[in-house]
Write a protein that holds these residues in place. Structure first.
Motif, mmCIF file in Angstrom:
data_model
loop_
_atom_site.group_PDB
_atom_site.id
_atom_site.type_symbol
_atom_site.label_atom_id
_atom_site.label_comp_id
_atom_site.label_asym_id
_atom_site.label_seq_id
_atom_site.Cartn_x
_atom_site.Cartn_y
_atom_site.Cartn_z
ATOM 1 N N LEU A 131 0.841 -1.201 0.000
ATOM 2 C CA LEU A 131 0.000 0.000 0.000
ATOM 3 C C LEU A 131 0.877 1.253 0.000
ATOM 4 N N ALA A 132 1.926 1.237 0.840
ATOM 5 C CA ALA A 132 2.823 2.401 0.940
ATOM 6 C C ALA A 132 3.596 2.615 -0.363
ATOM 7 N N SER A 133 3.938 1.503 -1.036
ATOM 8 C CA SER A 133 4.740 1.625 -2.264
ATOM 9 C C SER A 133 3.939 2.261 -3.414
ATOM 10 N N GLN A 134 2.602 2.339 -3.242
ATOM 11 C CA GLN A 134 1.767 2.913 -4.308
ATOM 12 C C GLN A 134 1.386 4.377 -4.019
ATOM 13 N N LEU A 135 2.103 5.012 -3.085
ATOM 14 C CA LEU A 135 1.781 6.393 -2.705
ATOM 15 C C LEU A 135 2.069 7.404 -3.825
ATOM 16 N N GLN A 222 7.777 -1.395 9.465
ATOM 17 C CA GLN A 222 8.756 -0.303 9.617
ATOM 18 C C GLN A 222 9.031 0.362 8.269
ATOM 19 N N ASP A 223 9.192 -0.475 7.243
ATOM 20 C CA ASP A 223 9.478 0.038 5.900
ATOM 21 C C ASP A 223 8.281 0.848 5.374
ATOM 22 N N ALA A 224 7.075 0.320 5.623
ATOM 23 C CA ALA A 224 5.857 1.028 5.190
ATOM 24 C C ALA A 224 5.741 2.373 5.894
ATOM 25 N N LEU A 225 6.084 2.400 7.181
ATOM 26 C CA LEU A 225 6.013 3.651 7.947
ATOM 27 C C LEU A 225 7.027 4.658 7.424
ATOM 28 N N ARG A 226 8.248 4.160 7.122
ATOM 29 C CA ARG A 226 9.295 5.056 6.592
ATOM 30 C C ARG A 226 8.832 5.708 5.286
ATOM 31 N N ILE A 227 8.269 4.892 4.381
ATOM 32 C CA ILE A 227 7.806 5.413 3.079
ATOM 33 C C ILE A 227 6.690 6.443 3.300
ATOM 34 N N SER A 228 5.734 6.091 4.188
ATOM 35 C CA SER A 228 4.590 6.985 4.444
ATOM 36 C C SER A 228 5.041 8.309 5.037
ATOM 37 N N GLN A 229 5.983 8.239 6.008
ATOM 38 C CA GLN A 229 6.455 9.472 6.653
ATOM 39 C C GLN A 229 7.212 10.354 5.666
ATOM 40 N N ASN A 230 8.020 9.725 4.827
ATOM 41 C CA ASN A 230 8.746 10.495 3.803
ATOM 42 C C ASN A 230 7.772 11.188 2.861
ATOM 43 N N PHE A 231 6.705 10.468 2.511
ATOM 44 C CA PHE A 231 5.698 11.035 1.624
ATOM 45 C C PHE A 231 5.011 12.230 2.289
ATOM 46 N N LEU A 232 4.612 12.027 3.560
ATOM 47 C CA LEU A 232 3.926 13.106 4.273
ATOM 48 C C LEU A 232 4.804 14.343 4.404
ATOM 49 N N SER A 233 6.093 14.124 4.734
ATOM 50 C CA SER A 233 6.971 15.288 4.915
ATOM 51 C C SER A 233 7.215 15.995 3.579
ATOM 52 N N SER A 234 7.045 15.273 2.473
ATOM 53 C CA SER A 234 7.239 15.928 1.166
ATOM 54 C C SER A 234 6.041 16.795 0.782
#
Length: 815
Positions: A131-135, A222-234
Motif C-alpha cells: 500500500l505504501a509503495s503505491q503512494l 517499519q518500511d511502510a512507515l518510513r515510506i509513508s512518513q517520507n511522503f507526508l513530509s514531502s
C-alpha cells in the motif's frame, strides 16, 4: 460525519462478534477474555487496531465509489450536443480517483480474510508495505487537488445540473447495514484521499507498537512507515511554534528593600517583570536581550516615586483591564508534563552518556516552568500614581500581595520627597539593578542545584486548632497555602468563627503536595460590608490580620505521629498540627477488615448486599452534590474538612439511619471529599487492576477508529457493578462540567481530580521493574494517561449500559 461513524461501529461489532468477542447479556466475569501474557495481549491489541482500520477502510472505499458514480454519465453527456462538463473538466476533477479506488479495494480484499482467520501466524506487513509503495498515485492526486477543487467550484457556478450532482452524492454504508446511506458533497469527498494517508501512517505507528520485533511483520511495517512518513513530509510543511524561555534580575545605592519576579498585564498580555522596591521608588524592569557572551542588562519599563504611589483608584470609573485566564486544565496539564520531564531527567542521569539528553530535557523543562510561572497567577495587585496612571500585576498568592503592599506602606510612613530621575540617572539606576538584585533567577525548579531538596510529594494533613492575641472580637478564618512549581497556591480554608477574639476551629485538612517545601497560614477578618467592595477585583476585601510560614522539614513531618507547631504573626499565635503521608503509601489500598461496611470493601460485595446496581454511598453523594453543590466554585477540587469526611465515612460504614439528615446538614465539599475517598479506598480501583495495562495502551492509539474500538471493548470487559458505577459517575461529572462558567470545573479539571483515583497500576505491577527513583516519579508515573482515559469517556457522547451490552455503540471520533 456522525452517520459515517455509526457505520464504523456497525462493522466493528460484526467483526468482533464473528471473531469470538462474546458480549451477550451475561455479565463478563473478571476472568473472561483476560489479557493473558504479553504475546496474547499484543495480538489482541493488534487485532483491535486492524479491525478499527478495516472498518474505516470499507467506508473510505464506499466514499471513493460515490465520487466515481457520476463520472460515467458525465462522460456520456460530454460528447453530446448538451454536455454538463467537458472531457477535460471531468478528467481534472476526478483525476486518479479510479486508480486510488483500485489500490484500496485490493488492499481491503486481501486484509479482510486475515482478520477473519486471526491467529499468531497471520502476517499483514506485506499488505501495508505494498500500500505504501503505491503512494506515487497519491502524490499525483495531491498535486492536482487544488486545481480539481477550483474546477469543480467553477463548474458548479456555471451549471445548475452539476451543482445538484456535486452537492448530493450518496455514500452507502457497510455491508448488511440498514439504511446507512449518507449524503455528502463532492468537495468533502475530494478531501478524503488527502486525509487517508495521515490515517494510514497513524495505524502503522499503532501496529508497530503491538508487534514483537522478531515477528516477520515488524521490518515490513517499519518500511511502510518510513515510506509513508517520507511522503507526508514531502507534501506537508510542518510548523513548530516554539516558546521562548524567559529570564530576568535587580537594585541601587539609595538602598534596595525588596525585589522579585512579578507578572505584569501590559497591553492585555502577560509579561514577566523584575520589580525593584527602593527606599524612595518602585522600578519595573525587564531583561534586555543580549548577544552571546555579552553582560546581561535590564531595561526600565516604568517607575513610580513612592510619594506618588497609591493603592486606591482616584477615578471611580477606573476598572481593571480584562485579564486572560487560561482554563485550569491547561495549567494542570503543564504540571504533569513538567513532572514527567523531572522523572526522565532522573533516569537519564543514571544512564551512561545521558548527560547531553539531560541538558536538552532541562532546557525544555525550563521553558515549560517559565510558561507556568507566566500563566498561573490570577490575584490582581493594582498600583496607581497620582497622575491617574495605573499598573496591574498578577500574583499567585494573597500572602505575596500582602508582603508587597506592607513593604511599600512601611516606606511611605517616612517623610518622602517626590523624586524625578533624569534619563541618565534612570539608566545608571537600572544598570545597577543587575548587581543589587537579591532574587537572581526566576523561581523555577530547573534553576535549582541537584543537591537542593526536591520538596515533598504526597499528602499533608493539617489541623488548624486555634488562635490567640486578637485585641478585639471579630469574624475570623484561616487559609492554608503551599508552594508548588515555584509559586504558592491556596489549598484550604477554615470556616469563619464569628464574633470572637479566641477562635477554636479544630478543623483538619488533607492537602496535596507537589514538590512543596513550605506551608503558609494566613489569618483573615471576614468583611460582610458591601461598601468595602474593592474595584480592582470586584470582591469584598477581607483584612489580613496576620501571616506566617513554616518549612516542611521531611524528618519532622514524615514521622507517623502528629507534629504540633505554632506560627507567630503580628502578635497573633495560630496553633496547628501536621503529619505527612508520602504518595507511594497513599496509593496503597488496604482492604477493610470490616466487610459489613462500604469503605475498603469490594464493589460487587457492596452492590450484592444492597441489591443495587450502584453503591448507595455513590448515589447519595452524587444526589447531594447535584442538589446544592453543582454551583460551588471548585467542587471536587477544594478540600473538605477531614473530620467531617471521617464522620460521613463512619456513618456510611455503620449504616446510620440518619445518614440523609447528616448529608443535608454537611458542608458540600465534605460530601464531595467522601465520594472521592470511597473510590480511593476501594481494594481495587474502579476500572480494575486487570484492565489497567490495556487502558494505558488503548488511550495512546493514534487511529481514532482503533482507539474507539479498544476503549469500548475495555468498558464491556468491566464487571457489571464497576461498569454501572462508572457510567453513573461519568454522567454526573458531565452535569457538573455543564456549570463550568459558575463552578470553574471543566471536564479536564474533573478528569484530573478523578482519573488517578479510578485508574491505578496494581501494587504488583508498580513494583515490577518500574525503576521509580523519586517521589516525583511516583506522582508523575502514568498520571497523564490516567487523566486522558477518563477525559476520553467524559468527552464521549452518552454511553448506555444496555447499548454497550447489545454491541451498538456511539462513536465520537472523526473517521
Amino acid at each position: 460525519m456522525e452517520e459515517e461513524e455509526e457505520e464504523v461501529l456497525c462493522y466493528l461489532d460484526r467483526v468482533l462478534e464473528e471473531e469470538g468477542f462474546e458480549y451477550g447479556d451475561e455479565p463478563i466475569s473478571p476472568t473472561h477474555r483476560q489479557f493473558k501474557g504479553d504475546i496474547e495481549k499484543g495480538l489482541e491489541m493488534k487485532k483491535l487496531v486492524l479491525s478499527g482500520f478495516l472498518a474505516s477502510e470499507e467506508i473510505y472505499i464506499n466514499q471513493l465509489e460515490a465520487l466515481m458514480l457520476p463520472m460515467r454519465p458525465l462522460k456520456a453527456t460530454a460528447t453530446t450536443s448538451q454536455p454538463v462538463l467537458t472531457i477535460q473538466q471531468i478528467e481534472t476533477i476526478f483525476y486518479k480517483i479510479q486508480d486510488i479506488f483500485a489500490i484500496h479495494k485490493e488492499f481491503y480484499d486481501d486484509l479482510l480474510p486475515n482478520i477473519q482467520h486471526w491467529d499468531e501466524k497471520v502476517t499483514v506487513g506485506h499488505l501495508f508495505q505494498k500500500l505504501a509503495s503505491q503512494l506515487g498515485v497519491y502524490k499525483a492526486f495531491v498535486d492536482n487537488y487544488k486545481v480539481a477543487l477550483e474546477t469543480a467550484e467553477k463548474c458548479s457556478h456555471a451549471n445548475i445540473q452539476f451543482q445538484k450532482i456535486s452537492e448530493n452524492l450518496k455514500v452507502k454504508g457497510p455491508k448488511d447495514a440498514k439504511d446507512c446511506t449518507t449524503t455528502i458533497s463532492m468537495e468533502a469527498l475530494l478531501y478524503k484521499p488527502i486525509d487517508r494517508v495521515t490515517r494510514s501512517t497513524l495505524v502503522l505507528h499503532d501496529l508497530l507498537k503491538h508487534t514483537p520485533k522478531d515477528h516477520p511483520d515488524f521490518p515490513l511495517l517499519q518500511d511502510a512507515l518510513r515510506i509513508s512518513q517520507n511522503f507526508l513530509s514531502s507534501i506537508n510543511e510542518e510548523i513548530d511554534p516554539r516558546r521562548t524561555a524567559v529570564t530576568t534580575p535587580k537594585g541601587e545605592a539609595r538602598q534596595l528593600v525588596k525585589d522579585g519576579f512579578l507578572v505584569e498585564v501590559s497591553e492585555s498580555s502577560r509579561k514577566l517583570r523584575h520589580v525593584f522596591l527602593f527606599t524612595d521608588l518602585l522600578l519595573c524592569a525587564k531583561m534586555k536581550k543580549t548577544s552571546v557572551g555579552r553582560h546581561q542588562q535590564y531595561e526600565c519599563k516604568w517607575y513610580i516615586p513612592l510619594a506618588d504611589l497609591t493603592f486606591q483608584t482616584l477615578d471611580e470609573s477606573d476598572s481593571c483591564p480584562s485579564i486572560q485566564v487560561l482554563p485550569e486544565y491547561e495549567i494542570e496539564e503543564m504540571k504533569i508534563k513538567i513532572s514527567v520531564l523531572k522523572s526522565e531527567i532522573q533516569k537519564e542521569k543514571k544512564a551512561p552518556k545521558g548527560q547531553s539528553r539531560v541538558e536538552r530535557l532541562r532546557k525544555k523543562m525550563n521553558e515549560q516552568e517559565s510558561w507556568l510561572l507566566l500563566h498561573s497567577p490570577t490575584i490582581p495587585f493594582k498600583i496607581h500614581n497620582k497622575h491617574g496612571k495605573s499598573y496591574l500585576f498578577l500574583l499567585s498568592s494573597d500572602y505575596e500581595r500582602s508582603e508587597w503592599r506592607e513593604s511599600i506602606q512601611k516606606l511611605q510612613k517616612k517623610d518622602l520627597q517626590v523624586c524625578v530621575l533624569s534619563s541618565v540617572e534612570l539608566q545608571v539606576l537600572t544598570s545597577s539593578c543587575f548587581k543589587l538584585r537579591t532574587v537572581h533567577n526566576i523561581p523555577v525548579t530547573s534553576n535549582k542545584d541537584d543537591e537542593e531538596t526536591p520538596g515533598l510529594y504526597g499528602f499533608l494533613h493539617v489541623i488548624v486548632h486555634s488562635a490567640k492575641g486578637f485585641k478585639e472580637s471579630a469574624n475570623l478564618y484561616c487559609t492554608l497555602e503551599v508552594d508548588s512549581y515555584g509559586y504558592f497556591v491556596s489549598k484550604a480554608k477554615t470556616r469563619v468563627f464569628r464574633d470572637t477574639s479566641e477562635p477554636q476551629w479544630n478543623e483538619e485538612f488533607e492537602i496535596e503536595l507537589e514538590g512543596s517545601q513550605y506551608l503558609r497560614i494566613l489569618c483573615y477578618e471576614k468583611c460582610y460590608d458591601k461598601s468595602m467592595l474593592n474595584k480592582d477585583d470586584n470582591e469584598i476585601v477581607d483584612k489580613i490580620m496576620g501571616k506566617g510560614q513554616v518549612q516542611l522539614d521531611p524528618q519532622t513531618v514524615q514521622s507517623k505521629n502528629w507534629h504540633m507547631d505554632v506560627i507567630e504573626m503580628n502578635g497573633i499565635k495560630v496553633e496547628f498540627s501536621m503529619k505527612f503521608t508520602s504518595r507511594d503509601l497513599s496509593l496503597k489500598r488496604t482492604p477493610s477488615k470490616k466487610q459489613s461496611g462500604v469503605f475498603g470493601v469490594k464493589i460487587n460485595v457492596v452492590t450484592k448486599r444492597e441489591r443495587s446496581k450502584v453503591p448507595y454511598i455513590v448515589r447519595q453523594c452524587i444526589e447531594e452534590v447535584e442538589k446544592r453543590g453543582i454551583d460551588e466554585v471548585g467542587i471536587y477540587r477544594i478540600s473538605g474538612v477531614a473530620t467531617d469526611i471521617q464522620a460521613l465515612k463512619l456513618a456510611f460504614d455503620t449504616n446510620t439511619k440518619d445518614i440523609l439528615v447528616m448529608l443535608s446538614d454537611m458542608d458540600i465539599n465534605a460530601i464531595a471529599g467522601t465520594l472521592k475517598l470511597y473510590f480511593r479506598e476501594l481494594p481495587e480501583p474502579l476500572l480494575t487492576d486487570r484492565l489497567y495495562p490495556a487502558f494505558m495502551e488503548g488511550i495512546v492509539l493514534s487511529d481514532p477508529a482503533a482507539k474507539e474500538n479498544c476503549m469500548m471493548h475495555l468498558l464491556r470487559s468491566l464487571p457489571d457493578p464497576n461498569l454501572m458505577t462508572f457510567l453513573t459517575l461519568l454522567e454526573h461529572l458531565k452535569r457538573v462540567a455543564e456549570k463550568e462558567p459558575i463552578n470553574k470545573m471543566s471536564l479536564h479539571n474533573l478528569a484530573t481530580v478523578f482519573g488517578p483515583t479510578l485508574l491505578r497500576p496494581s501494587e504488583t505491577d508498580n513494583a515490577k521493574g518500574q525503576h521509580i527513583t523519586t517521589a516525583s516519579d511516583i506522582w508523575s508515573h502514568d498520571v497523564m494517561a490516567q487523566v486522558q482515559v477518563l477525559l476520553y469517556y467524559l468527552q464521549h457522547p452518552p454511553i448506555s449500559f444496555a447499548e454497550l451490552k447489545r454491541n451498538t455503540l456511539y462513536f465520537s471520533t472523526d473517521v
